[in-house]
Design a protein around this motif. Structure first.
Motif, mmCIF file in Angstrom:
data_model
loop_
_atom_site.group_PDB
_atom_site.id
_atom_site.type_symbol
_atom_site.label_atom_id
_atom_site.label_comp_id
_atom_site.label_asym_id
_atom_site.label_seq_id
_atom_site.Cartn_x
_atom_site.Cartn_y
_atom_site.Cartn_z
ATOM 1 N N GLN A 85 -1.599 -16.103 -0.305
ATOM 2 C CA GLN A 85 -2.583 -15.607 0.658
ATOM 3 C C GLN A 85 -2.863 -16.699 1.662
ATOM 4 O O GLN A 85 -3.190 -17.827 1.288
ATOM 5 C CB GLN A 85 -3.879 -15.175 -0.016
ATOM 6 N N PRO A 337 -2.746 -8.528 6.205
ATOM 7 C CA PRO A 337 -3.752 -7.472 6.063
ATOM 8 C C PRO A 337 -3.634 -6.410 7.153
ATOM 9 O O PRO A 337 -3.273 -6.713 8.298
ATOM 10 C CB PRO A 337 -5.075 -8.237 6.165
ATOM 11 N N GLU A 350 -8.141 -8.011 2.717
ATOM 12 C CA GLU A 350 -7.437 -9.080 2.003
ATOM 13 C C GLU A 350 -7.221 -8.702 0.537
ATOM 14 O O GLU A 350 -6.175 -9.036 -0.046
ATOM 15 C CB GLU A 350 -8.221 -10.385 2.121
#
Length: 616
Positions: A85, A337, A350
């Motif tokens: 991420q 996203p 997210e």
């Protein structure tokens, strides 16, 4: 009990390709086989409708196992990719808080944007560096000091031997983003050497970036991203080995940050071809071990095909893209996203992005299967075909002086921008579909209020102005979104009335087509069950205060109905015929100029209507 040795397919006679082809051509009833069933790709080669075992009989891509040179089937003997991420935050403290939170939610690779060396300790506070991959993106001018700060933290934790991460040194970003001309190769090599020295004590830090993701998000075709990525990586190998560095040192520090688009099988083939070609390139430099030829790839789902309208479709796009990347066996994946095109991603978007990877791991068990596409006739053929096209581009770039020179001269940017323009034209003509944008739009959706201003920058004084050699960086949906936003901003939303009459099947089909067509501009659509006369239909349209009247009927009936409706309407609204009938020339002679059909450039047509309707 006797063993049953009967095989299912023994019951069916073997069919040759010639027999299959003859049957298909019979079913086509004279239509051209190649025109109907063979797909010509943007990558420059044809894809056949069927592949058989004999098609891959001579291919060498099936000769190796996962983890074996040339790594076409993967650089590892497992497929447990890292779930990464990229943290989006306004301050280092906020980034750290988000990182600590997502580490407890299954993420095992983090990406940070850092502006100063002092930020490194802040964003990594309380994070166990031996347990997570850390990737830092920064201004290339700050890369050495940021790398030094990272190494200091790694040493303090005593995990030099096990740490995995990267410092994204990309000195070409200003050329691509802002169109800066020329590349000072000597300065780049000098800085890269300092960077290699800075990370020398931590073998797991990759610091020589190949950011081909930027090219793909700029609209490059798949073969272009791969060909230029290989050339970019080779530029690092050549420049730094010429500076006295060993090939093993340099190759082990290169990291490929690549994009993955929604072209499912082509993307699988791209990553397989990438590993194979990169391994062969590195081997020419005669490394001490074959491990130096292993390609490390982080795949990020595309931004080029993301849309503002019907944004949840972005989830479908990124899911197939993530699927492609994991099937292809990349090292780590970033899911962009779904709300990225119009705002800073929030906790919900997210979370969904993370879960898209977890779904493939925990529910589909894709991390348990190595190279699941291996041996597929189709994928193996695609792997070789795309490798061939990318290799041609690689050789062309090398023959012209290499990647640094091509970027400095703007040649790479011009090639990518030409592809971007081609793809925008394909979107405008619906040859490339963006669901919810240029096909099947949600006509009542509003998006202006959800678009937030702002954006990210490295805060290093690079500037935001673009020169002529900058990448366009236009998402495929941008032009259609401008149309709809203009409609939203107009004092009055135009109304499009479907005057359906005559042949039931044709009027329904053409009303649906026209609804989708004009809906792409965000107009209000008024559909109808049908009218007995054109006068009745026109009167109904005017009663609804329609700005556009679309006649929906059959080609045979247009010769009579269109002139009657056009004359009766008498300029009180725009008049459109849905279709491209044989009598088009006669209708144009009668003053009818607007026709909508599958050969139209949808974007240009709607721009013309916007100019007429929104400026009243």
């Amino acid at each position: 009990m006797a063993e049953n040795k009967e095989k299912l397919f023994d019951q069916f006679p073997e069919t040759s390709y010639a027999e299959w082809r003859a049957k298909v051509e019979t079913d086509l009833k004279g239509a051209d086989f190649d025109k109907k069933l063979v797909w010509r790709t943007n990558e420059g080669f044809n894809v056949q409708p069927v592949y058989r075992a004999e098609d891959i009989a001579g291919l060498k891509t099936t000769d190796s196992l996962p983890g074996q040179y040339p790594y076409v089937r993967g650089t590892r003997c497992d497929n447990d990719w890292l779930t990464r991420q990229d943290i989006v935050a306004d301050t280092p403290e906020e980034a750290n808080a988000i990182a600590l939170d997502v580490l407890n939610k299954g993420v095992n690779s983090l990406g940070f944007k850092v502006s100063e060396a002092a930020d490194v300790a802040v964003v990594l506070k309380d994070i166990t560096l031996s347990a997570v991959e850390v990737n830092l993106t920064c201004c290339p001018r700050k890369a050495v000091e940021i790398a030094e700060a990272l190494v200091k933290l790694v040493k303090a934790e005593g995990c030099e031997a096990t740490f995995k991460g990267s410092v994204n040194f990309d000195p070409l970003r200003r050329n691509f983003r802002h169109g800066v001309e020329g590349v000072d190769e000597a300065a780049v090599v000098a800085e890269a050497c300092k960077l290699l020295d800075a990370v020398a004590s931590v073998p797991g830090i990759r610091c020589l970036a190949v950011d081909s993701m930027m090219l793909a998000n700029g609209g490059a075709f798949i073969y272009q991203e791969l060909g230029y990525a290989l050339s970019w990586g080779t530029a690092w190998l050549t420049a730094l080995t010429n500076a006295g560095r060993s090939i093993d040192e340099v190759a082990s520090r290169v990291k490929f940050n690549m994009c993955v688009s929604s072209n499912f099988f082509m993307e699988i083939a791209k990553f397989r071809a990438a590993r194979m070609l990169w391994a062969q390139i590195v081997k020419q430099y005669q490394p001490a071990t074959e491990d130096a030829a292993k390609m490390m790839v982080c795949a990020t789902t595309s931004r080029f095909n993301q849309t503002i309208y019907d944004a949840y479709v972005n989830l479908l796009r990124s899911q197939t893209e993530t699927f492609s990347a994991c099937v292809a066996g990349v090292d780590s994946i970033v899911v962009t996203p779904f709300d990225t095109p119009y705002k800073k991603p929030d906790a919900f978007s997210e979370r969904i992005a993370r879960n898209q990877q977890f779904l493939l791991k925990e529910e589909s068990h894709m991390d348990k299967v190595v190279d699941p596409a291996g041996g597929s006739y189709y994928v193996e053929e695609l792997t070789v075909a795309i490798a061939g096209e990318a290799w041609k581009l690689f050789l062309e770039t090398e023959d012209k002086g290499g990647f640094f020179k091509a970027v400095g001269d703007g040649e790479v940017q011009r090639a990518v921008n030409a592809s971007c323009e081609k793809r925008h034209t394909d979107v405008a003509r619906r040859k490339e579909i963006l669901l919810g944008t240029n096909q099947y739009p949600n006509v009542n959706e509003k998006a202006a209020d959800k678009i937030e201003n702002g954006g990210c920058c490295c805060k290093c004084g690079c500037g935001t102005e673009k020169g002529p050699n900058a990448l366009l960086m236009k998402r495929a949906a941008t032009d259609f979104e401008e149309l709809r936003l203009a409609t939203e901003a107009a004092p009055r939303r135009p109304k499009v009335f479907m005057l359906t009459i005559g042949n039931l099947a044709m009027r329904l089909a053409r009303a649906q087509f026209s609804t989708n067509f004009f809906g792409c501009a965000g107009y209000e659509i008024i559909d109808n069950l049908g009218f007995n006369t054109v006068e009745e239909g026109v009167d109904a349209a005017l009663a609804k205060e329609a700005d556009v009247v679309v006649l929906c009927s059959s080609d045979d009936e247009y010769a009579t109905l269109a002139p009657e409706a056009f004359k009766y309407l008498n300029g009180r609204a725009e008049f459109v015929v849905a279709g491209n009938p044989a009598c088009t020339d006669e209708l144009k002679a009668a003053g009818i100029n607007d026709f909508v059909h599958v050969r139209c450039n949808v974007l240009d047509t709607l721009r013309d209507f916007n100019n007429r309707l929104l400026n009243k």
